[in-house]
Enzyme design. Structure first.
Site, PDB file in Angstrom:
ATOM      1  N   ARG A 151      56.497  29.828  33.043  1.00  0.00           N
ATOM      2  CA  ARG A 151      57.200  29.983  34.330  1.00  0.00           C
ATOM      3  C   ARG A 151      57.013  28.744  35.198  1.00  0.00           C
ATOM      4  O   ARG A 151      57.923  28.299  35.889  1.00  0.00           O
ATOM      5  CB  ARG A 151      56.663  31.215  35.080  1.00  0.00           C
ATOM      6  CG  ARG A 151      57.125  32.536  34.465  1.00  0.00           C
ATOM      7  CD  ARG A 151      56.336  33.691  35.044  1.00  0.00           C
ATOM      8  NE  ARG A 151      56.463  33.808  36.466  1.00  0.00           N
ATOM      9  CZ  ARG A 151      55.498  34.260  37.274  1.00  0.00           C
ATOM     10  NH1 ARG A 151      54.336  34.660  36.776  1.00  0.00           N
ATOM     11  NH2 ARG A 151      55.681  34.335  38.561  1.00  0.00           N
ATOM     12  N   HIS A 175      41.966  40.072  46.044  1.00  0.00           N
ATOM     13  CA  HIS A 175      42.767  38.972  45.504  1.00  0.00           C
ATOM     14  C   HIS A 175      43.639  38.377  46.596  1.00  0.00           C
ATOM     15  O   HIS A 175      44.276  39.098  47.360  1.00  0.00           O
ATOM     16  CB  HIS A 175      43.663  39.475  44.366  1.00  0.00           C
ATOM     17  CG  HIS A 175      44.504  38.389  43.780  1.00  0.00           C
ATOM     18  ND1 HIS A 175      44.026  37.512  42.822  1.00  0.00           N
ATOM     19  CD2 HIS A 175      45.773  37.994  44.041  1.00  0.00           C
ATOM     20  CE1 HIS A 175      44.961  36.643  42.520  1.00  0.00           C
ATOM     21  NE2 HIS A 175      46.028  36.903  43.248  1.00  0.00           N
ATOM     22  N   LYS A 208      46.227  41.053  35.670  1.00  0.00           N
ATOM     23  CA  LYS A 208      44.855  40.498  35.647  1.00  0.00           C
ATOM     24  C   LYS A 208      43.909  41.364  36.465  1.00  0.00           C
ATOM     25  O   LYS A 208      42.763  41.596  36.079  1.00  0.00           O
ATOM     26  CB  LYS A 208      44.864  39.053  36.166  1.00  0.00           C
ATOM     27  CG  LYS A 208      45.508  38.093  35.181  1.00  0.00           C
ATOM     28  CD  LYS A 208      45.663  36.693  35.743  1.00  0.00           C
ATOM     29  CE  LYS A 208      46.766  36.615  36.757  1.00  0.00           C
ATOM     30  NZ  LYS A 208      47.400  35.342  36.964  1.00  0.00           N
ATOM     31  N   SER A 250      52.229  39.492  37.011  1.00  0.00           N
ATOM     32  CA  SER A 250      51.243  38.468  36.662  1.00  0.00           C
ATOM     33  C   SER A 250      49.909  38.745  37.379  1.00  0.00           C
ATOM     34  O   SER A 250      48.848  38.799  36.749  1.00  0.00           O
ATOM     35  CB  SER A 250      51.811  37.099  37.074  1.00  0.00           C
ATOM     36  OG  SER A 250      50.825  36.120  37.013  1.00  0.00           O
ATOM     37  N   ASP A 292      49.856  36.978  30.081  1.00  0.00           N
ATOM     38  CA  ASP A 292      50.205  36.387  31.372  1.00  0.00           C
ATOM     39  C   ASP A 292      49.920  34.891  31.368  1.00  0.00           C
ATOM     40  O   ASP A 292      50.689  34.095  31.905  1.00  0.00           O
ATOM     41  CB  ASP A 292      49.433  37.047  32.526  1.00  0.00           C
ATOM     42  CG  ASP A 292      49.656  36.280  33.815  1.00  0.00           C
ATOM     43  OD1 ASP A 292      50.819  36.256  34.274  1.00  0.00           O
ATOM     44  OD2 ASP A 292      48.708  35.661  34.329  1.00  0.00           O
TER      45      ASP A 292
END
Ligand code: URA
Length: 434
Positions: free
Chosen positions: A168, A82, A187, A183, A161
């Site tokens: 947000r 990620h 995931k 967050s 989320d």
């Protein structure tokens, strides 16, 4: 429990229990707690932060708000990667095939982008016929059969989320360490891999502008991943200028293929070899990260990574002819060049400003419902530290709407500085956190 009391507790800097966090997250996701109360709570967290235990609880509650994918039907150690997001970041398109070519099964769910350029899924859709949405069974079969599948994230991953992140985004509460960590990691933990590699960006084009803040984020995310029993590592990497030369969907796919053909830009090739090497190590196909990097390098040199990319496209219904003929992907009608206005060195190229300029060509979305212009974007001819003479092309802007690309040209003009002194070289890879 009472929502106002919990907001007050956080406002006053006290620590919430797991049950209290669960009450807030579940209540908000179910629609029982209104936006204005959640906004107040998020702002209280923004100012007062969360402890590590609170962050672990928030992450796990958000992870469990939807499906937790079971990838056990896929053989081998599944490694996910990620990136915290950056301009010109097309690394997934490269490191996935490289790691898969070295025997690491890649079962990747990627997102779409909002702002800057598109996400990985948007980029893949520049390939005619490529299906980013296939059934779970087809996804597993393809990984077992071809070693790699990249699809869009389903709506059932961490829905809490999704709702909180959207709030947000419009309440100026994105940039908080615990909220970003929960967050991203909710995931990642729901996506079912065995190990996670995080590419934490720092610099003008990243959430974290300083290396110190990027390190704090990386350390927290690594801790949260490990607390969930997953091998987790992070690399802190530079996002002071765009990564590689291409920004925009078709343009980034082209550049990714260039890297897979072992003729891409040096910076992104270097980063992808490091990331893929770490994934190969995490996937236990190398004894050390260095051996992983050697294998990654070899996969680029011997063409096996490019063949994996071909397998990926073919397996998901895409036209593999694009690999040898980029013109089969959407191409822009217009191109404008930014020329150097002076002699000297490129002193800076503000990544954030380049990202926004690319978005304004049509390459990224300003609102969720916007359509992306696959062909639009920017290609850099120069990078920080390069010499320029007045009149040299610094970058080219591509698009189908002349007004948009003219505006984008003005923006990139303000994103570049030419100086008389050669700037100091910055390291692309700044630190490894494990
Ligand atoms: N990306 C996410 O998914 N969440 C954040 O909070 C920041 C970046």
């Amino acid at each position: 429990m009472n929502t106002v009391e919990l907001i007050t507790k956080k406002r006053d800097g006290r620590v919430l229990t797991e049950a209290e966090i669960e009450y807030l997250v579940k209540g908000y996701t179910a629609g029982d707690i209104p936006d204005y109360q959640m906004s107040a709570f998020l702002m209280a967290v923004y100012f007062n932060g969360m402890t590590k235990d609170e962050t672990v609880a928030l992450t796990q509650i958000m992870r469990d708000s939807g499906d937790v994918v079971d990838l056990s039907a896929i053989d081998g150690i599944k490694v996910d990667k990620h990136s915290t997001g950056g301009v010109g970041d097309k690394t997934t398109l490269i490191v996935g095939p490289v790691a898969a070519a070295c025997g690491v099964p890649i079962a990747k769910m990627s997102g779409r982008g909002l702002g800057f350029t598109g996400g990985t899924v948007d980029k893949l859709e520049a390939i005619p016929g490529y299906k980013t949405s296939i059934s779970e069974q087809e996804f597993m079969d393809q990984v077992n059969d071809k070693g790699i599948s990249v699809i869009g994230q389903t709506g059932h991953i961490a829905p809490a989320d999704k709702k909180i992140y959207a709030l947000r985004d419009v309440t100026a509460t994105v940039e908080n360490l615990s909220l970003i960590t929960a967050s991203i990691m909710s995931k990642k933990l729901a996506a079912g891999s065995d190990a996670i590699l995080l590419d934490v960006k720092c610099g003008s084009g990243a959430f974290m502008k300083s290396q110190k803040d990027a390190e704090k984020l990386a350390e927290l995310m690594v801790e949260i991943g490990k607390a969930d029993g997953k091998e987790t590592m992070a690399m802190i990497t530079d996002m002071e200028q765009p990564l590689g030369n291409a920004i925009g969907n078709t343009l980034e796919v082209q550049e990714a293929i260039d890297v897979l053909k072992n003729c891409g830009p040096k910076d992104i090739t270097e980063l992808c070899i490091a990331l893929a090497g770490m994934m190969i190590y995490l996937g236990k196909k190398a004894d050390t990260p260095e051996e992983g990097m050697q294998k990654a390098q070899r996969a680029l040199e011997d063409g096996s990574a490019l063949e994996k990319f071909r397998d990926l496209i073919e397996g998901q219904g895409g036209d593999t002819a694009i690999i040898d003929n980029y013109a089969l992907m959407p191409q822009a009608e217009f191109k404008l060049d930014l020329e150097a206005w002076d002699d000297g060195y490129i002193a800076s190229m503000d990544a954030m400003k380049f990202g926004l300029a690319s978005q304004h060509t049509g390459a990224g979305r300003e609102r969720k419902e916007d359509e992306i212009d696959m062909s639009a974007g920017i290609v850099l001819a120069k990078k920080i530290g390069d010499t320029v003479a007045a009149g040299d092309v610094i970058c080219s802007i591509y698009g189908n709407d002349m007004k948009k690309i003219q505006k984008s040209l003005e923006e990139v003009r303000n994103a570049v500085r030419i100086g008389i002194k050669k700037p100091e070289k910055v390291d692309l890879i700044k630190k490894i956190v494990k």
